[in-house]
Design an enzyme around this catalytic site. Structure first.
Site, mmCIF file in Angstrom:
data_model
loop_
_atom_site.group_PDB
_atom_site.id
_atom_site.type_symbol
_atom_site.label_atom_id
_atom_site.label_comp_id
_atom_site.label_asym_id
_atom_site.label_seq_id
_atom_site.Cartn_x
_atom_site.Cartn_y
_atom_site.Cartn_z
ATOM 1 N N CYS A 1 -28.449 -0.282 -47.132
ATOM 2 C CA CYS A 1 -27.257 -0.522 -46.308
ATOM 3 C C CYS A 1 -26.054 -0.261 -47.206
ATOM 4 O O CYS A 1 -26.196 0.385 -48.246
ATOM 5 C CB CYS A 1 -27.261 -1.920 -45.684
ATOM 6 S SG CYS A 1 -27.120 -3.307 -46.832
ATOM 7 N N GLY A 2 -24.888 -0.720 -46.835
ATOM 8 C CA GLY A 2 -23.707 -0.414 -47.638
ATOM 9 C C GLY A 2 -23.817 -0.951 -49.047
ATOM 10 O O GLY A 2 -23.539 -0.261 -50.030
ATOM 11 N N THR A 3 -24.211 -2.197 -49.147
ATOM 12 C CA THR A 3 -24.325 -2.850 -50.455
ATOM 13 C C THR A 3 -25.765 -3.145 -50.868
ATOM 14 O O THR A 3 -26.010 -3.503 -52.023
ATOM 15 C CB THR A 3 -23.610 -4.212 -50.400
ATOM 16 O OG1 THR A 3 -24.221 -4.979 -49.346
ATOM 17 C CG2 THR A 3 -22.119 -4.055 -50.135
ATOM 18 N N GLY A 4 -26.669 -3.101 -49.920
ATOM 19 C CA GLY A 4 -28.051 -3.553 -50.151
ATOM 20 C C GLY A 4 -28.203 -5.052 -49.918
ATOM 21 O O GLY A 4 -29.320 -5.570 -49.857
ATOM 22 N N ARG B 1 -23.122 2.459 -50.572
ATOM 23 C CA ARG B 1 -21.711 2.569 -50.942
ATOM 24 C C ARG B 1 -21.464 2.166 -52.384
ATOM 25 O O ARG B 1 -20.329 2.263 -52.874
ATOM 26 C CB ARG B 1 -20.869 1.659 -50.029
ATOM 27 C CG ARG B 1 -20.794 2.145 -48.601
ATOM 28 C CD ARG B 1 -20.061 1.143 -47.723
ATOM 29 N NE ARG B 1 -19.913 1.643 -46.361
ATOM 30 C CZ ARG B 1 -19.692 0.874 -45.300
ATOM 31 N NH1 ARG B 1 -19.596 -0.442 -45.439
ATOM 32 N NH2 ARG B 1 -19.566 1.412 -44.109
ATOM 33 N N ASP C 1 -29.091 1.402 -42.510
ATOM 34 C CA ASP C 1 -28.076 1.386 -41.451
ATOM 35 C C ASP C 1 -27.149 2.584 -41.681
ATOM 36 O O ASP C 1 -27.423 3.443 -42.530
ATOM 37 C CB ASP C 1 -27.348 0.034 -41.399
ATOM 38 C CG ASP C 1 -26.370 -0.173 -42.551
ATOM 39 O OD1 ASP C 1 -26.323 0.681 -43.479
ATOM 40 O OD2 ASP C 1 -25.650 -1.181 -42.536
ATOM 41 N N HIS C 2 -26.064 2.617 -40.929
ATOM 42 C CA HIS C 2 -25.154 3.766 -41.033
ATOM 43 C C HIS C 2 -24.569 3.932 -42.435
ATOM 44 O O HIS C 2 -24.385 5.041 -42.912
ATOM 45 C CB HIS C 2 -24.022 3.611 -40.014
ATOM 46 C CG HIS C 2 -23.283 2.312 -40.134
ATOM 47 N ND1 HIS C 2 -23.870 1.113 -39.785
ATOM 48 C CD2 HIS C 2 -22.035 2.011 -40.584
ATOM 49 C CE1 HIS C 2 -22.999 0.133 -39.998
ATOM 50 N NE2 HIS C 2 -21.885 0.662 -40.492
ATOM 51 N N HIS D 1 -46.983 -14.945 -63.339
ATOM 52 C CA HIS D 1 -46.087 -14.426 -62.300
ATOM 53 C C HIS D 1 -46.769 -14.448 -60.928
ATOM 54 O O HIS D 1 -46.105 -14.624 -59.906
ATOM 55 C CB HIS D 1 -45.635 -13.006 -62.631
ATOM 56 C CG HIS D 1 -44.867 -12.927 -63.910
ATOM 57 N ND1 HIS D 1 -43.663 -13.553 -64.088
ATOM 58 C CD2 HIS D 1 -45.150 -12.317 -65.086
ATOM 59 C CE1 HIS D 1 -43.224 -13.320 -65.318
ATOM 60 N NE2 HIS D 1 -44.115 -12.576 -65.945
ATOM 61 N N HIS E 1 -42.289 -8.826 -62.588
ATOM 62 C CA HIS E 1 -42.307 -10.284 -62.427
ATOM 63 C C HIS E 1 -42.413 -10.746 -60.979
ATOM 64 O O HIS E 1 -43.008 -11.786 -60.714
ATOM 65 C CB HIS E 1 -41.032 -10.891 -63.030
ATOM 66 C CG HIS E 1 -41.003 -10.801 -64.523
ATOM 67 N ND1 HIS E 1 -40.111 -11.515 -65.293
ATOM 68 C CD2 HIS E 1 -41.763 -10.091 -65.404
ATOM 69 C CE1 HIS E 1 -40.313 -11.243 -66.577
ATOM 70 N NE2 HIS E 1 -41.301 -10.378 -66.660
ATOM 71 N N ASN E 2 -41.808 -9.998 -60.067
ATOM 72 C CA ASN E 2 -41.731 -10.464 -58.668
ATOM 73 C C ASN E 2 -42.649 -9.692 -57.725
ATOM 74 O O ASN E 2 -42.748 -10.049 -56.551
ATOM 75 C CB ASN E 2 -40.289 -10.362 -58.151
ATOM 76 C CG ASN E 2 -39.280 -10.965 -59.106
ATOM 77 O OD1 ASN E 2 -38.472 -10.250 -59.693
ATOM 78 N ND2 ASN E 2 -39.346 -12.274 -59.310
ATOM 79 N N ARG F 1 -46.319 -17.801 -59.292
ATOM 80 C CA ARG F 1 -44.957 -17.986 -58.773
ATOM 81 C C ARG F 1 -44.738 -17.160 -57.496
ATOM 82 O O ARG F 1 -44.083 -17.632 -56.557
ATOM 83 C CB ARG F 1 -43.935 -17.585 -59.849
ATOM 84 C CG ARG F 1 -44.013 -18.516 -61.040
ATOM 85 C CD ARG F 1 -43.314 -17.982 -62.255
ATOM 86 N NE ARG F 1 -43.546 -18.844 -63.404
ATOM 87 C CZ ARG F 1 -43.323 -18.489 -64.658
ATOM 88 N NH1 ARG F 1 -42.848 -17.287 -64.941
ATOM 89 N NH2 ARG F 1 -43.566 -19.328 -65.639
#
Ligand code: RB5
Length: 149
Positions: free
Chosen positions: A69-72, A113, A12-13, A137, A102-103, A140
């Site tokens: 994005c700003g924070t993810g 940001r 995003d922006h 893994h 693992h994931n 899961r």
């Protein structure tokens, strides 16, 4: 399916500047980067770009993607609503390694940001180069797509 050195990216922006830097960095590492936007720092809604990117992973066109994005946080919430998407918000190289090991995270989320560019490059490289460990893994990870609430 694109080759292993292909990746899709979106933002995003608030993630735009970091997304552009990561694109250039990945290009210098030999990756072909497909960009779903956004293309400026004018305000947009991050769920739209998360959906655009996730659709092209779900279709099998890409194996992996990066969302900024700003924070993810927003893009990771949006991406994780998609079946088959395992999005990981990473703020350190350790998290990046573990989300691959693992994931088997197929979408990396970053905060434009909150994460400095050198750290973002190190996180991205760790995520891309660390293999999934499989074994228990895998069981899961398979369970994740069975979750219906
Ligand atoms: C946009 O201002 C900001 O809210 C967004 O980029 C993101 O950080 C949301 O989680």
């Amino acid at each position: 399916m694109n080759t292993e050195k292909s990746i899709i990216i979106g933002c995003d922006h608030a993630g735009y500047l970091l997304k552009e830097k990561i694109k250039t960095h990945l290009g210098s590492l030999g990756y072909t980067v497909t960009d779903v936007g956004t293309d400026s720092d004018l305000a947009v809604d991050y769920p739209l770009f998360a959906v655009k990117l996730c659709d092209r992973i779900k279709s099998g066109e890409f194996e992996r993607g990066i969302l900024v994005c700003g924070t993810g946080i927003g893009v990771s919430i949006a991406a994780n609503r998609n079946k088959g998407i395992r999005a990981a918000l990473c703020t350190s190289v350790e998290l990046a390694r573990l989300c691959s090991q693992h994931n088997n995270a197929n979408v990396l989320c970053l905060g434009g940001r909150t994460t400095k560019e050198d750290n973002a490059y190190a996180i991205t490289e760790a995520w891309l180069t660390t293999p999934f460990e499989g074994k228990h893994h895998q069981r899961r990870v398979d369970m994740l797509d069975q979750i219906q609430c």
